[in-house]
Enzyme design. Sequence first.
Site, PDB file in Angstrom:
ATOM      1  NE  ARG A  85       7.209 -21.644  10.223  1.00 58.50           N
ATOM      2  CZ  ARG A  85       6.891 -20.480  10.781  1.00 58.50           C
ATOM      3  NH1 ARG A  85       6.638 -20.607  11.722  1.00 58.50           N
ATOM      4  NH2 ARG A  85       7.011 -19.475   9.790  1.00 58.50           N
ATOM      5  CE  LYS A 108      11.008  -1.874   6.272  1.00 60.20           C
ATOM      6  NZ  LYS A 108       9.801  -2.006   5.315  1.00 60.20           N
ATOM      7  CG  HIS A 129      13.716  -2.459  -0.875  1.00 61.72           C
ATOM      8  ND1 HIS A 129      12.925  -2.208  -0.100  1.00 61.72           N
ATOM      9  CD2 HIS A 129      13.175  -1.845  -1.927  1.00 61.72           C
ATOM     10  CE1 HIS A 129      11.860  -1.403  -0.246  1.00 61.72           C
ATOM     11  NE2 HIS A 129      11.998  -1.324  -1.609  1.00 61.72           N
ATOM     12  CE  LYS A 174      13.383   1.701  -4.173  1.00 58.12           C
ATOM     13  NZ  LYS A 174      12.316   0.758  -4.957  1.00 58.12           N
ATOM     14  CD  GLU A 233       4.324   2.659  -0.351  1.00 54.83           C
ATOM     15  OE1 GLU A 233       4.645   1.594  -0.920  1.00 54.83           O
ATOM     16  OE2 GLU A 233       4.228   2.865   0.835  1.00 54.83           O
ATOM     17  CG  ASP A 286       6.147  -0.083   6.169  1.00 59.99           C
ATOM     18  OD1 ASP A 286       6.754  -1.563   5.995  1.00 59.99           O
ATOM     19  OD2 ASP A 286       5.427   0.339   4.957  1.00 59.99           O
ATOM     20  CG  HIS A 292      12.898   2.258   2.898  1.00 64.86           C
ATOM     21  ND1 HIS A 292      13.553   1.245   2.924  1.00 64.86           N
ATOM     22  CD2 HIS A 292      11.575   1.673   2.640  1.00 64.86           C
ATOM     23  CE1 HIS A 292      13.069   0.120   2.777  1.00 64.86           C
ATOM     24  NE2 HIS A 292      11.755   0.431   2.915  1.00 64.86           N
ATOM     25  CE  LYS A 329       2.036   1.124   3.209  1.00 61.58           C
ATOM     26  NZ  LYS A 329       3.018   0.807   2.060  1.00 61.58           N
TER      27      LYS A 329
HETATM   28  C1  BG6 Z   1       8.781  -1.684   2.058  1.00 60.06           C
HETATM   29  C2  BG6 Z   1       7.621  -1.452   2.827  1.00 60.06           C
HETATM   30  O1  BG6 Z   1      10.162  -1.831   2.697  1.00 60.06           O
HETATM   31  O2  BG6 Z   1       8.858  -0.880   1.061  1.00 60.06           O
HETATM   32  C3  BG6 Z   1       6.092  -1.450   1.984  1.00 60.06           C
HETATM   33  O3  BG6 Z   1       7.458  -2.542   3.880  1.00 60.06           O
HETATM   34  C4  BG6 Z   1       6.350  -0.583   0.881  1.00 60.06           C
HETATM   35  O4  BG6 Z   1       5.156  -0.901   2.788  1.00 60.06           O
HETATM   36  C5  BG6 Z   1       7.707  -0.674   0.253  1.00 60.06           C
HETATM   37  O5  BG6 Z   1       5.445  -0.467   0.147  1.00 60.06           O
HETATM   38  C6  BG6 Z   1       8.015   0.380  -0.876  1.00 60.06           C
HETATM   39  O6  BG6 Z   1       9.098  -0.063  -1.709  1.00 60.06           O
HETATM   40  P1  BG6 Z   1       9.125   0.324  -3.247  1.00 60.06           P
HETATM   41  O7  BG6 Z   1      10.493  -0.002  -3.612  1.00 60.06           O
HETATM   42  O8  BG6 Z   1       8.151  -0.162  -3.837  1.00 60.06           O
HETATM   43  O9  BG6 Z   1       9.306   2.001  -3.065  1.00 60.06           O
END
Ligand code: BG6
Length: 532
Positions: free
Chosen positions: A71, A190, A220, A224, A258, A277, A282, A382
Amino acid sequence: MSSTECLMEDTPTQENVFKEGLSAERTTSPCVIVLFGATGDLTKRKLVPALYNQVRNGYLSPEIAIVGFARRDKSHEEFRADLLEGVREHSPYYTDGDPVWQKLSESIFYHQSSFEDDKGYQSLGTELDQIDRELGTEGNRLFYLATAPEYFSLIAKKLGEAGLSQSNGLKPGQDPGGKDGPWVRVVVEKPFGIDLDSAVDLNQKFLDVFHESQVYRIDHYLGKETVQNILAFRFSNGIFEPLWNHKYVDHIQITVAESLGVGGRGPYYDKAGAVRDMVQNHMLQLLSLVAMEPPVSLEADAVRDEKVKVLRAIREIPKDKIKDLTVRAQYQKGSISGEVVSGYREEDRVPENTITPTYAAFRVEIDNWRWAGVPFVLRHGKRLPKRATEIAIQFKKPPMPLFSESTVDTVHANTLIMNVQPDEGISLCFGSKVPGPDIRIRNVKMDFRYGHSFGMASPDAYERLLLDAIIGDSTLFTRKDEVEHSWKFFTPILEEWEAMGEEGLQFYEAGKWGPEKAKDLLGSELRAWRKL
Ligand code: BG6
């Protein structure tokens, strides 16, 4: 034992891997990549550095063009300068004046439009045709939806209405997402839906406009190296797979920890929470790769069929068991690596009475022949003490305690640990005699580390995934039924949590390993969450 002892002389190094390039069936065609959400963080931090790295390393055809669709008002030059900042910061290869970037940046364009504006899509079509003529991109298009999720279906619809979702040059019977060009594919970030109904609806919206073979739902974690290695490890070695079942495995722990909090993402995170999330996407991907049967081939659908079978076999948690088999919690003020950090409710733009969990843990059973009776325990949070993602296969103890408890330092049985990050590798823990005149047994570890064995750093997940989307290999992307089955499991839990409100919500101090209650999920006093 050092893992290098097993290596052949032609052990790959970063340099000779690049020299070898890709196998013939994995070559890329010229194409235009249209990035929706082009001024966002993902484009700058991940997507463009990944594309640059792949061109730089010779994996990606240099005949690519990038069009940013967003935008904000911006010139091509300003857009290129923003992206260069990202490349400088996030690519290990960039050096000032790099000719690869210079050439690539000449093929980067900015297209200013709101996501709602029909005219913006029409003029995009004209621009793409012009790029095809001038840069030889052959009508191949990859649309990448890196926007807020509320725009996903709108953009799909508008692309369809503007005639951009299908290639003009399609021959009768040709697969629109197939490898033969001209192709059109769409990558969707996502979260894909927020529950089962919304995911089904979103799938339908995409399939109104695209064919399933054109839709690449990204997760993602699948990009990995260590996650891809789960299949390689399981199915390219003869010694582990015979043990990979209920006869030998006591339980499996999957941890995604995390140390970061929600940072500046409070408004997004408060709507999402730990399950939407991280866990539904994942972590369930990790679980399905660990639990799946061997696929008949490595074709995308053969692999995804097996993953879906696992998801279908996950036992639904009945409403009256949700309290016993799930744990949700929120972090409170605490300290991590000596730094005092605030609680979730004090984070920027997070409501002070929010009940969104920042920690979630589950005990999951898979009702199939292989895994009958083996608990899979999953935890994610987290603001835990450190960043660590691992899958631990905890084997059963030996059938007879020949060595008395007093001579065994720890009561742990054999564990195979797949370290996804940050310490990428695989370790096997087993008991060994401590040298000396007494019989004393202590747990020791046999380690494989990627960096040590291959002498190179793992590429970023987005590099692999973008390359695959351009090649037309959807193995590492989530199929429609995979997404729906994962939501089918989590939706009733999320609804029940919502209905329970604050009742049952646990709290944990930032910097600690989550709430005490998570221990109950292990189901036996002899089991414990691994100390990471
Ligand atoms: C993302 C989440 O999909 O993955 C984040 O939205 C998270 O909250 C992240 O921190 C973690 O990814 P990675 O590759 O750092 O483990």
